[in-house]
Design a protein around this motif. Structure first.
Motif, PDB file in Angstrom:
ATOM      1  N   LEU A 172      -1.338  -4.319  -8.818  1.00 15.29           N
ATOM      2  CA  LEU A 172      -0.208  -5.321  -8.728  1.00 15.29           C
ATOM      3  C   LEU A 172      -1.012  -6.214 -10.525  1.00 15.29           C
ATOM      4  O   LEU A 172       0.287  -5.892 -10.788  1.00 15.29           O
ATOM      5  CB  LEU A 172       0.116  -5.921  -7.305  1.00 15.29           C
ATOM      6  CG  LEU A 172       1.062  -7.692  -7.921  1.00 15.29           C
ATOM      7  CD1 LEU A 172       2.213  -6.899  -8.045  1.00 15.29           C
ATOM      8  CD2 LEU A 172       0.568  -8.469  -6.360  1.00 15.29           C
ATOM      9  N   ALA A 202      -0.693   0.105   0.304  1.00 13.27           N
ATOM     10  CA  ALA A 202      -0.449  -1.018   1.081  1.00 13.27           C
ATOM     11  C   ALA A 202      -0.023  -0.240   2.262  1.00 13.27           C
ATOM     12  O   ALA A 202      -0.896  -0.353   3.696  1.00 13.27           O
ATOM     13  CB  ALA A 202       0.880  -1.848   0.825  1.00 13.27           C
ATOM     14  N   VAL A 203       0.689   0.783   2.452  1.00 12.55           N
ATOM     15  CA  VAL A 203       0.375   1.503   4.071  1.00 12.55           C
ATOM     16  C   VAL A 203      -0.918   2.152   4.569  1.00 12.55           C
ATOM     17  O   VAL A 203      -1.270   2.135   5.360  1.00 12.55           O
ATOM     18  CB  VAL A 203       1.187   2.447   4.012  1.00 12.55           C
ATOM     19  CG1 VAL A 203       1.667   3.560   5.152  1.00 12.55           C
ATOM     20  CG2 VAL A 203       3.336   2.104   3.353  1.00 12.55           C
ATOM     21  N   THR A 256      -3.962  -2.646  -4.053  1.00 11.47           N
ATOM     22  CA  THR A 256      -2.651  -2.789  -3.787  1.00 11.47           C
ATOM     23  C   THR A 256      -2.984  -3.771  -5.150  1.00 11.47           C
ATOM     24  O   THR A 256      -1.974  -4.033  -5.375  1.00 11.47           O
ATOM     25  CB  THR A 256      -2.133  -3.488  -2.755  1.00 11.47           C
ATOM     26  OG1 THR A 256      -2.790  -2.501  -1.622  1.00 11.47           O
ATOM     27  CG2 THR A 256      -0.609  -3.304  -2.380  1.00 11.47           C
ATOM     28  N   SER A 257      -4.233  -4.550  -4.949  1.00  7.48           N
ATOM     29  CA  SER A 257      -3.794  -6.005  -5.632  1.00  7.48           C
ATOM     30  C   SER A 257      -4.322  -5.615  -7.263  1.00  7.48           C
ATOM     31  O   SER A 257      -3.858  -6.308  -7.888  1.00  7.48           O
ATOM     32  CB  SER A 257      -5.091  -6.995  -5.691  1.00  7.48           C
ATOM     33  OG  SER A 257      -4.962  -7.648  -4.553  1.00  7.48           O
ATOM     34  N   MET A 280       1.871   1.164  -5.089  1.00  2.00           N
ATOM     35  CA  MET A 280       1.559   0.190  -4.810  1.00  2.00           C
ATOM     36  C   MET A 280       1.926  -0.126  -3.423  1.00  2.00           C
ATOM     37  O   MET A 280       1.069  -0.520  -2.254  1.00  2.00           O
ATOM     38  CB  MET A 280       2.124  -0.856  -5.575  1.00  2.00           C
ATOM     39  CG  MET A 280       1.586  -2.707  -4.604  1.00  2.00           C
ATOM     40  SD  MET A 280       2.842  -4.215  -5.820  1.00  2.00           S
ATOM     41  CE  MET A 280       2.502  -5.191  -4.103  1.00  2.00           C
ATOM     42  N   LEU A 281       2.895   0.701  -2.740  1.00  2.00           N
ATOM     43  CA  LEU A 281       3.701   1.370  -1.522  1.00  2.00           C
ATOM     44  C   LEU A 281       2.704   1.864  -0.417  1.00  2.00           C
ATOM     45  O   LEU A 281       2.166   0.950   0.308  1.00  2.00           O
ATOM     46  CB  LEU A 281       4.777   1.416  -1.213  1.00  2.00           C
ATOM     47  CG  LEU A 281       5.353   1.882  -0.159  1.00  2.00           C
ATOM     48  CD1 LEU A 281       5.543   0.051   0.702  1.00  2.00           C
ATOM     49  CD2 LEU A 281       7.109   2.115  -0.480  1.00  2.00           C
ATOM     50  N   LEU A 313      -6.505  -2.863   0.201  1.00  3.20           N
ATOM     51  CA  LEU A 313      -6.097  -4.145   0.009  1.00  3.20           C
ATOM     52  C   LEU A 313      -5.705  -4.829  -1.464  1.00  3.20           C
ATOM     53  O   LEU A 313      -5.417  -4.769  -2.110  1.00  3.20           O
ATOM     54  CB  LEU A 313      -6.540  -5.381   1.196  1.00  3.20           C
ATOM     55  CG  LEU A 313      -5.878  -6.441   0.894  1.00  3.20           C
ATOM     56  CD1 LEU A 313      -4.502  -6.889   1.091  1.00  3.20           C
ATOM     57  CD2 LEU A 313      -6.201  -7.980   1.491  1.00  3.20           C
TER      58      LEU A 313
END
Lengths: 173, 106
Positions: A43, A20-21, A39-40, A16-17, A36
């Motif tokens: 999550l 995001a990066v 990342t969702s 996830m990190l 993005l």
């Protein structure tokens, strides 16, 4: 090979990190929107593992789906850059984001080394109410707030996108 | 709270803070309005993670889920309106650079 539960969780958090990066660092806006969405999705997996299936479904359908569509629509409605501009943007981004890995490594090291004191966080007795009961009975006022927020958003979008008709018949946005 | 859950709680909080740092950095150094929105969106992802892990640790997952759903609803409305503002700004200025939005400068 059997994967440990904790290892899987930590791998998902790291993924996830990383996504995001990537969403932040990549020079192409479309790739940022895809990052993005990724990342969702990660999550969503974390929420499923934490036994929050309803929240996970919302996260997947709304955040990974709807918001990505909104971002891609905004990107397609604005101008695209040519190759020279894209190269300039890439160089600028490398300069701007050169300190981000340093900050992340430093913050990660500091937070890992020093144990966080976040209160006792003792587990309470297991709640008997289901998520639906909590949403409809305990947090009913939140639903009214959600409805009002959605109405405010609808009015906001209508005001932002409404077209004005002047006297001479010309249409203005 | 067992040692495993405490470790996972600590790791989740650390990763959530790192995502918030990444998003804040993006908002601070980016001038493109869409990238600023992406940073804002990433911050809400970290908050969602914190709400979920808080509910899991305190055995209040149903309550945490209702908060997460409320957060998602607010998030999507904010992003939709902000996207409208971005498009309006682009039509007006023909640029997405936040540094060039100086029409109200006194």
């Amino acid at each position: 090979m059997k994967l440990d539960f904790d290892t899987l969780n930590i791998v998902l958090l790291a993924l996830m990190l990383a996504s995001a990066v990537w969403a932040v660092v990549t020079s192409r806006l479309l790739m940022a929107a895809v990052g993005l969405a990724l990342t969702s999705v990660v999550l969503t997996l974390v929420l499923f593992i934490l036994k929050a299936p309803m929240a996970a479904v919302f996260e997947l359908s709304v955040c990974a789906g709807l918001i990505t569509v909104v971002f891609i629509s905004v990107i397609s409605l604005t101008k695209s850059v040519n190759d020279i501009e894209a190269h300039e943007i890439k160089m600028k981004r490398i300069k701007r984001f050169i300190f981000l890995p340093v900050f992340l490594v430093l913050a990660g090291w500091l937070l890992s080394v020093k144990a966080l004191h976040l209160g006792s966080h003792e587990a309470l007795p297991a709640e008997s109410a289901t998520m639906q009961e909590v949403l409809w009975f305990t947090r009913r006022f939140d639903l009214i707030g959600q409805i009002l927020v959605i109405l405010a958003g609808v009015f906001g979008v209508i005001v932002l996108f409404k077209t004005k008709h002047s006297v001479d018949g010309e249409t203005k946005q | 709270m067992s040692a495993d859950i405490a470790t996972y709680f600590q790791a989740s909080v650390v990763f959530a803070i790192l995502i918030i740092i990444t998003a804040l950095y993006c908002i601070l150094v980016s001038r493109n309005l869409i990238r600023i929105l992406i940073g804002l969106e990433l911050m809400t992802k970290a908050v969602t993670l914190l709400l979920a892990i808080g509910g899991y640790v305190s055995n209040r997952m149903a309550l945490a889920q209702t908060f997460i759903i409320t957060l998602i609803v607010i998030e999507v409305v904010v992003i939709a309106v902000a996207a409208g503002v971005v498009i309006g700004s682009y039509r007006h200025n023909n640029d997405l650079d936040a540094g060039k939005m100086n029409n109200l400068k006194g």
